[in-house]
Write an enzyme that holds these catalytic residues in place. Structure first.
Site, PDB file in Angstrom:
ATOM      1  N   VAL A 121     -40.727  26.291  41.108  1.00  0.00           N
ATOM      2  CA  VAL A 121     -39.940  25.702  40.265  1.00  0.00           C
ATOM      3  C   VAL A 121     -38.690  25.991  40.602  1.00  0.00           C
ATOM      4  O   VAL A 121     -38.331  26.975  41.205  1.00  0.00           O
ATOM      5  CB  VAL A 121     -40.360  26.207  38.995  1.00  0.00           C
ATOM      6  CG1 VAL A 121     -39.109  25.844  37.788  1.00  0.00           C
ATOM      7  CG2 VAL A 121     -41.521  26.116  38.279  1.00  0.00           C
ATOM      8  N   CYS A 122     -37.695  25.046  40.573  1.00  0.00           N
ATOM      9  CA  CYS A 122     -36.306  25.062  40.558  1.00  0.00           C
ATOM     10  C   CYS A 122     -35.689  24.518  39.453  1.00  0.00           C
ATOM     11  O   CYS A 122     -36.175  24.069  38.504  1.00  0.00           O
ATOM     12  CB  CYS A 122     -35.731  25.082  42.007  1.00  0.00           C
ATOM     13  SG  CYS A 122     -35.926  23.170  42.560  1.00  0.00           S
ATOM     14  N   ARG A 123     -34.161  24.266  39.795  1.00  0.00           N
ATOM     15  CA  ARG A 123     -33.398  23.527  38.816  1.00  0.00           C
ATOM     16  C   ARG A 123     -33.886  22.198  38.728  1.00  0.00           C
ATOM     17  O   ARG A 123     -34.115  21.394  37.483  1.00  0.00           O
ATOM     18  CB  ARG A 123     -31.917  23.682  39.026  1.00  0.00           C
ATOM     19  CG  ARG A 123     -31.187  23.121  37.889  1.00  0.00           C
ATOM     20  CD  ARG A 123     -29.378  23.182  38.270  1.00  0.00           C
ATOM     21  NE  ARG A 123     -29.165  22.105  39.296  1.00  0.00           N
ATOM     22  CZ  ARG A 123     -28.983  20.971  38.989  1.00  0.00           C
ATOM     23  NH1 ARG A 123     -28.766  20.491  37.937  1.00  0.00           N
ATOM     24  NH2 ARG A 123     -28.855  20.101  40.283  1.00  0.00           N
ATOM     25  N   MET A 167     -36.439  22.681  36.438  1.00  0.00           N
ATOM     26  CA  MET A 167     -36.349  22.921  34.975  1.00  0.00           C
ATOM     27  C   MET A 167     -35.377  21.872  34.283  1.00  0.00           C
ATOM     28  O   MET A 167     -35.576  22.119  32.992  1.00  0.00           O
ATOM     29  CB  MET A 167     -35.272  24.138  34.799  1.00  0.00           C
ATOM     30  CG  MET A 167     -36.394  25.545  35.201  1.00  0.00           C
ATOM     31  SD  MET A 167     -37.788  25.665  34.546  1.00  0.00           S
ATOM     32  CE  MET A 167     -37.117  26.414  32.834  1.00  0.00           C
TER      33      MET A 167
END
Length: 102
Positions: free
Chosen positions: A66-68, A94
């Site tokens: 997961v990242c932005r 996210m």
């Protein structure tokens, strides 16, 4: 989908977590981003530290990166796939996460 990179939607990950499925959620954002809100079950390993912290990952348990927005986690997914991990990238990052944040 690019060769070698599995993908998972944020909704699919949310359903797995709600069903208590055994999955590792690794957030590769920086600490400041993490502090602004993250998935409760996630572990923070910023992308630059990932190669040095592989021993923290369980090769027998699926991993979701997961990242932005999904770009850094895509790179991390490619990297871990090449190392033999069962790993998927959460598309949209996210920004697309429908669940609660800590």
């Amino acid at each position: 989908m690019e060769y070698g990179v599995k993908e998972m939607t944020p909704q699919e990950l949310l359903e797995k977590l709600e069903a208590n499925e055994n999955v590792q959620v690794i957030d590769v954002r920086e600490l400041e981003e993490w502090n602004s809100g993250h998935i409760k079950q996630a572990k923070l390993i910023p992308l630059g530290f990932l190669p040095h912290r592989l021993e923290e990952l369980d090769k027998d348990t699926p991993i979701v990166m997961v990242c932005r927005s999904g770009a850094r986690s895509h790179s991390a997914t490619e990297y871990l796939s090449a190392q033999g991990y069962d790993v998927a990238n959460m598309v949209g990052g996210m920004l697309a996460w429908p669940g609660e944040k800590e």
